[in-house]
Design an enzyme around this catalytic site. Structure first.
Site, mmCIF file in Angstrom:
data_model
loop_
_atom_site.group_PDB
_atom_site.id
_atom_site.type_symbol
_atom_site.label_atom_id
_atom_site.label_comp_id
_atom_site.label_asym_id
_atom_site.label_seq_id
_atom_site.Cartn_x
_atom_site.Cartn_y
_atom_site.Cartn_z
ATOM 1 N N SER A 1 6.759 39.207 35.554
ATOM 2 C CA SER A 1 7.184 38.979 34.166
ATOM 3 C C SER A 1 8.134 37.824 33.917
ATOM 4 O O SER A 1 8.410 37.512 32.764
ATOM 5 C CB SER A 1 7.818 40.247 33.606
ATOM 6 O OG SER A 1 6.808 41.114 33.205
ATOM 7 N N LYS B 1 16.770 38.382 27.633
ATOM 8 C CA LYS B 1 15.695 39.332 27.332
ATOM 9 C C LYS B 1 16.303 40.619 26.783
ATOM 10 O O LYS B 1 17.362 41.054 27.235
ATOM 11 C CB LYS B 1 14.940 39.612 28.629
ATOM 12 C CG LYS B 1 13.708 40.479 28.491
ATOM 13 C CD LYS B 1 12.993 40.609 29.841
ATOM 14 C CE LYS B 1 11.680 41.354 29.720
ATOM 15 N NZ LYS B 1 10.927 41.380 30.991
ATOM 16 N N SER C 1 6.053 39.965 30.848
ATOM 17 C CA SER C 1 6.659 40.543 29.669
ATOM 18 C C SER C 1 7.823 39.750 29.091
ATOM 19 O O SER C 1 8.212 39.970 27.951
ATOM 20 C CB SER C 1 7.142 41.955 29.988
ATOM 21 O OG SER C 1 8.198 41.901 30.930
HETATM 22 N N1 GLN Z 1 2.387 42.717 33.907
HETATM 23 C C1 GLN Z 1 2.972 43.619 34.833
HETATM 24 C C2 GLN Z 1 3.016 45.008 34.253
HETATM 25 O O1 GLN Z 1 2.560 45.144 33.169
HETATM 26 C C3 GLN Z 1 4.344 43.157 35.236
HETATM 27 C C4 GLN Z 1 5.375 43.405 34.218
HETATM 28 C C5 GLN Z 1 6.733 43.001 34.675
HETATM 29 O O2 GLN Z 1 6.904 42.248 35.622
HETATM 30 N N2 GLN Z 1 7.726 43.535 34.007
HETATM 31 O O3 GLN Z 1 3.482 45.923 34.852
#
Ligand code: GLN
Length: 498
Positions: free
Chosen positions: A177, A78, A153
């Site tokens: 994510s 990532k 994400s």
């Molecule tokens: N969807 C969640 C957020 O927007 C989690 C994102 C993540 O785990 N990085 O904060």
């Protein structure tokens, strides 16, 4: 001839060790797949084509090293993880031109194990989002149906693994994510216990929640990746001293037709009866029935209302984000706004031009909940609620060995469908984010296809702190008993030229 890209990580690693396939051959197979799929999938931000090819040639001239379990295996990480001399953007314009001078701990570990870093995966900017639509560079598409999001994400990591562009990828998980994009793409993903994997070199979003973890096509592959990336790192002060286990070796199941005998699985029935799409509920109920058939005892348990966890998470995460993102000032890293006269104006313009809307929204809300007049009402309350949620999860895990939960209430939605409604997307994380608030390990595995959407549905196994082996073993047994999802329909169409 075998299609190299369809092998699992474990298979390709053993073929490389046995010299049945070459490193360059493997790297080229992945690069070819990338060339075929990327114009439509868009899972990647930067491809390290030349570096990967020259390293492969060097490795082919040497003997495989049995001490290096990922010797010659192409992987993708990532873009929130620092890679030495390889552009790292966190999918933000503010880091558009940033080339780090050091490797994240996990990247170092991968290289040490012999892996080849093939590319940097697309993501929501600074990991803020659930669909990978918040990237400053491109939108990634779901390999099962290109009209749908891959989740987020870490959507680029999950899409790349599913598309066969690599054998495993790293993601990061602050509120879901890793697990949610893995579920949306039909692969496996693990958020380890907080502290199991070093965060050194992970661009911080919410430091008390962030964890790095693997995404791969099988649970066995996840265990192998955890063996490589886990363990204490003195450079991360929250990294745990807890000893590592051989997670891959621990998968070996009891033989017989009841390999889950003696395992008590907690099922939060309130989560299953309310708030899930029917097609998701059906898959989870079937998975619980299967676990019972395999010998597990299913126990009904009560967990805190997921909506309370969501409210708590978004206050904590935004507060921490607003403070972590203060470092991007246009002076030290990345983009600097041109033609500016004063320092204040430099900060203002660099940040205004560099950050996208979701990141700005979170910085503003995070600063608000931390501000002196509101700190007690919001941040302090959320910190207290977080503690209570954690206690409830610990209590629940006192009654059983692990929890079986949904990953997300729905399958992957269509691109653009939720873009105008951030609150709606925030609520989609209700089943993953409590696991971060409590610091527990969570594994997502594919459990079937949604009857309506024809998109993958995942289930989540949540364990006690540092009990990764227990959830991986259960996941491995279930995975072997569940029907495989097969080749992703979108990829099949791209490869056959439809
Ligand atoms: N969807 C969640 C957020 O927007 C989690 C994102 C993540 O785990 N990085 O904060």
């Amino acid at each position: 001839m075998t299609d190299i890209c369809s092998l699992s990580l474990t298979q390709v690693a053993s073929e490389l060790q046995a010299r049945k396939i070459g490193v360059a051959e493997t790297v080229n197979a992945c690069l070819e797949r990338i060339d075929t799929c990327e114009p439509q999938i868009g899972a990647l931000i930067t491809i390290a084509r030349d570096e990967a090819r020259s390293l492969a040639a060097k490795m082919d001239a040497q003997k495989p090293d049995p001490q290096r379990p990922l010797w010659g295996v192409p992987v993708i990480v990532k873009d929130a993880l620092s890679t030495k001399n390889l552009r790292t953007t966190a999918a933000s314009l503010i880091l558009d031109n940033f080339v780090p001078f050091y490797d994240a701990h996990v990247v170092h570990k991968l290289r040490e194990a012999g892996a080849i870093i093939l590319a940097k995966a697309n993501m929501d900017e600074f990991a803020m989002g659930s669909s990978t639509e918040n990237s400053a560079f491109r939108k990634t598409r779901n390999p099962w149906n290109l009209e749908h999001v891959p989740g987020g994400s870490s959507g680029g990591s999950a899409a790349a693994v599913t598309a066969g562009e690599c054998f495993a990828a790293l993601g990061s998980d602050t509120g879901g994510s890793i697990r949610q994009p893995a579920a949306f793409c039909g692969c496996a993903g693990l958020k380890p216990t907080y502290g199991r994997v070093s965060r050194y070199g992970l661009f911080a979003f919410a430091s008390s929640l962030d964890q790095v973890g693997p995404i791969a096509r099988t649970v066995e592959d996840i265990a192998l990746m955890l063996n490589v990336i886990g363990g204490h790192d003195p450079r991360d002060s929250t990294s745990a001293m807890e000893p590592m286990e051989d997670y891959a070796a621990n998968l070996a199941a009891k033989s017989g037709d009841r390999p889950l005998a003696g395992t008590r699985i907690g099922l939060p029935s309130a989560f299953i009866s309310n708030g899930l799409a029917t097609e998701v509920r059906d898959v989870i109920v079937r998975a619980a029935d299967l676990a019972r058939d395999l010998g597990a005892e299913i126990i009904d348990i009560t967990l805190p209302d997921p909506n309370i966890a969501s409210a708590t998470y978004y206050i904590v995460a935004m507060a921490e984000a607003s403070s972590n993102l203060a470092r991007y000032d246009g002076v030290r890293y990345g983009r600097r706004a041109p033609d500016i006269d004063t320092l204040d104006e430099l900060y203002l313009q660099s940040r205004s031009q560099g950050f996208g809307n979701e990141v700005k929204r979170r910085i503003m809300l995070g600063s608000y909940v931390l501000s002196s007049g509101y700190y007690d009402a919001y941040f302090k309350k959320a910190a207290q609620t977080r503690r209570l949620i954690q206690m409830k999860y610990f209590e629940a895990l006192g009654q059983c060995d692990l929890l079986l939960m949904p990953v997300a209430p729905v399958t992957a939605w269509k691109l653009g469908e939720n873009e105008q409604d951030p609150l709606k997307t925030y609520l989609m994380d209700a089943y993953t984010l409590p696991v971060n608030l409590a610091g527990l390990p969570g594994l997502s595995i594919p459990a079937g296809m949604g009857a309506e959407s024809s998109m993958p549905v995942g289930i989540q196994l949540v364990g006690k702190p540092f009990a990764e082996s227990a959830i991986l073993r259960c996941g491995h047994i279930l995975e072997k008993a569940l029907p495989p999802l097969g080749i992703p329909t979108g990829i099949r169409d791209i490869i056959s030229g439809h």
